[in-house]
Write an enzyme that holds these catalytic residues in place. Sequence first.
Site, PDB file in Angstrom:
ATOM      1  N   GLY A 134       0.816  -1.206   0.000  1.00  0.00           N
ATOM      2  CA  GLY A 134       0.000   0.000   0.000  1.00  0.00           C
ATOM      3  C   GLY A 134       0.851   1.258   0.000  1.00  0.00           C
ATOM      4  N   CYS A 135       0.191   2.385  -0.179  1.00  0.00           N
ATOM      5  CA  CYS A 135       0.909   3.659  -0.312  1.00  0.00           C
ATOM      6  C   CYS A 135       1.579   4.056   1.009  1.00  0.00           C
ATOM      7  CB  CYS A 135      -0.031   4.751  -0.806  1.00  0.00           C
ATOM      8  SG  CYS A 135      -1.545   4.955   0.152  1.00  0.00           S
TER       9      CYS A 135
END
Lengths: 352, 352, 352, 352
Positions: free
Chosen positions: A148-149
Amino acid sequence: MIKVGIVGGTGYTGVELLRLLAQHPEVQITAITSRTEAGLPVSDLFPSLRGRIDLKFSTPDDAKLTECDAVFFATPHGVAMAQAKELLAAGVKILDLAADFRLQDVKEFAQWYGLEHSCPEILAEAVYGLPEINREAIKKARVVGLAGCYPTSVQLGLAPLLSQKSTGGSQLIDGTHIISDSKSGTSGAGRKAEIGTLLSEASDNFKAYSVKGHRHLPEIVQGLKAIAGHDQIGLTFVPHLTPMVRGIHSTIYARLTEVGMSVDYQALYEHFYQDEPFVDVMPAGSHPETRSVRGSNGLRVAVHRPGNGDTLVILVVEDNLVKGASGQGVQCLNLMFGLPETTGLTQIAVSP
Amino acid sequence: MIKVGIVGGTGYTGVELLRLLAQHPEVQITAITSRTEAGLPVSDLFPSLRGRIDLKFSTPDDAKLTECDAVFFATPHGVAMAQAKELLAAGVKILDLAADFRLQDVKEFAQWYGLEHSCPEILAEAVYGLPEINREAIKKARVVGLAGCYPTSVQLGLAPLLSQKSTGGSQLIDGTHIISDSKSGTSGAGRKAEIGTLLSEASDNFKAYSVKGHRHLPEIVQGLKAIAGHDQIGLTFVPHLTPMVRGIHSTIYARLTEVGMSVDYQALYEHFYQDEPFVDVMPAGSHPETRSVRGSNGLRVAVHRPGNGDTLVILVVEDNLVKGASGQGVQCLNLMFGLPETTGLTQIAVSP
Amino acid sequence: MIKVGIVGGTGYTGVELLRLLAQHPEVQITAITSRTEAGLPVSDLFPSLRGRIDLKFSTPDDAKLTECDAVFFATPHGVAMAQAKELLAAGVKILDLAADFRLQDVKEFAQWYGLEHSCPEILAEAVYGLPEINREAIKKARVVGLAGCYPTSVQLGLAPLLSQKSTGGSQLIDGTHIISDSKSGTSGAGRKAEIGTLLSEASDNFKAYSVKGHRHLPEIVQGLKAIAGHDQIGLTFVPHLTPMVRGIHSTIYARLTEVGMSVDYQALYEHFYQDEPFVDVMPAGSHPETRSVRGSNGLRVAVHRPGNGDTLVILVVEDNLVKGASGQGVQCLNLMFGLPETTGLTQIAVSP
Amino acid sequence: MIKVGIVGGTGYTGVELLRLLAQHPEVQITAITSRTEAGLPVSDLFPSLRGRIDLKFSTPDDAKLTECDAVFFATPHGVAMAQAKELLAAGVKILDLAADFRLQDVKEFAQWYGLEHSCPEILAEAVYGLPEINREAIKKARVVGLAGCYPTSVQLGLAPLLSQKSTGGSQLIDGTHIISDSKSGTSGAGRKAEIGTLLSEASDNFKAYSVKGHRHLPEIVQGLKAIAGHDQIGLTFVPHLTPMVRGIHSTIYARLTEVGMSVDYQALYEHFYQDEPFVDVMPAGSHPETRSVRGSNGLRVAVHRPGNGDTLVILVVEDNLVKGASGQGVQCLNLMFGLPETTGLTQIAVSP
């Protein structure tokens, strides 16, 4: 040429994948699906792609995804796991930008994402898509659950401090009380019609959200445990919404152990990342800016020790749509198909 | 490889040139000068270029510009004309991003820029750097005065209506009363320490400026006269400052003549620009957005005729730092050195 | 105290009305309705009002609107006209922020708003809510259709040029070919979940919209005809979306007649607006900024004549939510109830 | 009426003071000084004040400041201490928005601000201007050194946890390892011509600064020690620049002691601030937004305990120019002159 399909290409990670893949010398985009936009030329939805992508959205059924070499899922969670089995059977490699193949613990997945995992056996073989940590496994993977970011920024910010590779088993920091104060631009919320991220609401404004628990928390903790090689990890993770489009800035706080007090952290970080094409350890005293990586796959990290005390402050910036999502996806694709890791990822940040 | 020097690389057109040229396959940047920053690594001033440009700023004296094949001036006006003679004598081609070689009339130059032109003889041979209008002349030029940011948008927005090529001598519009209401992001004001363009002043704000007369007015009028082949041109030009970084949007109003009332303008524009790689005539009814070209060399134009009346409304968008400045510079460089015009200019717009 | 009800208080004009009325010394807000939010404290939806408004949203049925002295409609069009008859019968005065009582021609209303007008007889007595033009009529009105945001800026920008009062019947400009190039912040689009006005879409971006015809066009034309006292009015109106929250900037272009060539427009404007508390004619040569009126009920206008030619350029700024909507509503309320016109409207603009 | 003078009114705290004082019913602004702008009408520099402030800037010599009842210094540090003696001798009360009277330790002042304190004897009697902590002392003060913007947010965020008043001597948190991750809009950097805060540089961007040590660090630590009644305070303070104009958001992290594990923090905070007109303890689970206090003197705080663990997360928002500077100044002025504390400070936040 690698034949690539994209499922759910109408969001921001989708259009960013298209931007990157359209300039990738070894990739041919052969299908892009969207139930809602089927039939529409991609460049009608995303005018930035006019003249560069000559494809229409198709329904998942018409897309002949099984004829692709690799398929990206740029969908909400739950979609990739429903189609993974058929694609794998057809020999297609899978890269999921959502969360279906990130959390190894299916109970945790159910708890945080509110649905049962439908293919735990595929999950078991899935590799976590964070190349700087997992490069060799990604090369051999059939299924990659892309990091994920926020998790990308926090894990790469902390890896040199926790990794056996660099610490040789010493605990340099108190891993049980790490804090990550993270800030994201609004593109992280996706291309969704919502009031909270209207320009009228989110500009000239700043706020925290999900302080009681964000879905990226278990993902980060799982990753830090893997990096550390032990389970003594505790994290307070507070995400914030910043009035900008692209960029994540994580400010990470870690308390040094006695052993940790005598380490040269600038040297540690520079050594740890010396061969990484996309991680840039900034000179001592630096304050990296998100715009310095806007539109590029770079991640920048600076390590500070204010007043030479026992608290380290690590600053990490990335473009959440590139290194935090689609760029990382292309980086993994390159690894999975034996290409040089930087292929198609040499864009320089757009600044100002 | 073409050896390129940049004089005055500390502004926004400078850093944008560096971004583009660093990715250009046929260019080697051999010198970049700045009196104020001499000795400083370029990537210290512009962190977006870390790892991509390994050059230091040098003084103009040390830069050995005469050994270059081409030199860009990304300086305030007045600098290029002072150095042009020596460079030309050494066989160096010149591309000026400032105004020294734009206005053919030295009196007009003196009036609008407040200084005497120091080399009218070089001005006489200089070619106006707007490839869609002047392509053949640019190919043979030793000195190119690149078109300004606003002037590029207004001239390309009006060229199909005024050009002999498309109109065959008919006056389709009343050329004496054209209006261009133009809006620019703040990067157009340059990288200068000024209060008026602070984020605290310019964000959540909108204003016109220089209504009584902007320096780009005579440049646009000169260009429109050349395109039209006659002198019956009058323009009201009102620039505005918009709270964004990159982008120009010109909204142009022109009144149709009787002859002009029966023309299909969508077809006229599409035909006029059919072979242009960087001009995109949008489908009828479109409203092009500045971000759709952000970071790219594209210019987009849409032509409207509200209520089928006698007023045409032409919408034009460009990235002021790319097609409005540095990208256009690279486009001209390609022409001057016999390269395909799009070399190094295939970046896709960054959106969102 | 005037008992005021608000129908549909969940949008931006609603929250702005609440901000203004909560500080109004002669008003008591007795009801605020919302079907979707009924039961919710107003300050839960709008935290800026915590501690200042102690009311809950109620359903229209529970709100006892007929017990109010005045009711504002901060609703989409179509709502006010459905409830007007009952309220008027109960002696309640009506102020509609939507379009139900703006256009006098029911056919035009049907054409632009897509529904039949349900109470033409009330429409016939409704007064257009633009106090600088209609003050005396508003004082006596039972129903006021408040002027729209763009229309306020364009009509007040042009009134001195067209009004019989100032021109004595002379045509100073060619009223058949007026151009208004207008720019609005995103709050003008309302508090609605839409992709187009997300921060990720609308920031660092600029675009025109509705070039073929915007609903405010017939309203402006109707108003200009009334001001001019004749029907020879033609307007090209192009609205644009600007990356800011509040503010409208209209740039208006008008061509002078021969008679008009010899007029002192600075003096004309200053004289025309000399007694107006909310209209500020700026000194000659000014470029008013939207933020200079942000949060206030002021409207500022500057008149230019570039090159002393035959084209006038009029610059107008206002806060679209105040003078363009809710502030104008309070101004009309004051007039309708015999209060000094500035009561509750003395806020100074917030700047920076 | 209290006669008030303002020294150095050309910055953002100056114009904000003017906005507030112009609407204050008990204040008459009698002088405003600026060496650089002497002679200029205030409203020429700040168009938002046109029609509301009819004063010109005067030189400090002409301003007759000694005839005022109170004088605000909205100047860089070093100015107030140079003029304090003369003003006090004339019976004028002093409110300094800069740092001259904040730090009690002159050595610390010299170390952080780079100059010797010129009037330690006045410093000794100066009162720290944070009314929620120091109300009674402010009432009697002749000289108030107003709390800084960041320090206001951090101290009021932590006061309930550290104050003897609420904790009865128990240590609820480990005061030696507090972290404040603070974010400010660009107006905090002042109205200064600098490249770093240009819209082109600071928008769509996020960065930390001064990680090695910010001038507000010793001020906060001094304040926290006073609140706690002991010296065992250690703080890691990391400020960040956010792409917005107004607002500070401090995210504060504190580790609970064993005693602290059993406390109800929501109740503790609500009780501590129950009588404060400007401090709003948000409901449990809230995420206060900076815009909810934009333009108002309110400060909002929410307390979280993620996962019921041993780390508290306190979220604090304020408008840096109001509660963080000029509004707090007016609040102190009210106290010093025996007025109700909220006089002239009842503005509702402007939102959206």
